[in-house]
Write an enzyme that holds these catalytic residues in place. Structure first.
Site, PDB file in Angstrom:
ATOM      1  N   CYS A  59      -5.424  -1.512 -27.324  1.00  0.00           N
ATOM      2  CA  CYS A  59      -4.443  -0.812 -28.143  1.00  0.00           C
ATOM      3  C   CYS A  59      -4.753  -1.041 -29.621  1.00  0.00           C
ATOM      4  CB  CYS A  59      -3.054  -1.341 -27.800  1.00  0.00           C
ATOM      5  SG  CYS A  59      -1.731  -0.535 -28.691  1.00  0.00           S
ATOM      6  N   PRO A  60      -4.695  -0.016 -30.410  1.00  0.00           N
ATOM      7  CA  PRO A  60      -4.231   1.358 -30.191  1.00  0.00           C
ATOM      8  C   PRO A  60      -5.359   2.354 -29.899  1.00  0.00           C
ATOM      9  CG  PRO A  60      -4.455   1.041 -32.528  1.00  0.00           C
ATOM     10  CD  PRO A  60      -4.877  -0.268 -31.851  1.00  0.00           C
TER      11      PRO A  60
END
Length: 77
Positions: A14-15
């Site tokens: 993430c992201p």
């Protein structure tokens, strides 16, 4: 499931899987389906939230021992 484009986000955290998804959807026509593969366990929650916030439709989530595969239908413009 039929799909129009594949994005491989394996090994990314993430992201980055969401960013790759957004980039993949950007040049697709409405109602086309993006298949995105991720190994980040947090991506399940992230893609659910992404679809709710953006109006894209999460059609299917498949899980196996090594990856999560999402099928996302691009929203109508």
């Amino acid at each position: 499931m039929d799909f129009d484009k594949v994005v491989d986000a394996t090994g990314l955290n993430c992201p980055l899987p969401i960013l790759r998804c957004k980039k993949g959807l950007s040049d697709m026509a409405p109602a086309q389906v993006l298949k995105i593969i991720s190994t980040d366990p947090g991506s399940v929650k992230d893609f659910n939230a992404f679809c709710v916030q953006t109006g894209h439709e999460l059609l299917l989530l498949e899980e196996d021992d090594t990856a999560f595969t999402f099928y996302i239908k691009k929203r109508a413009s």
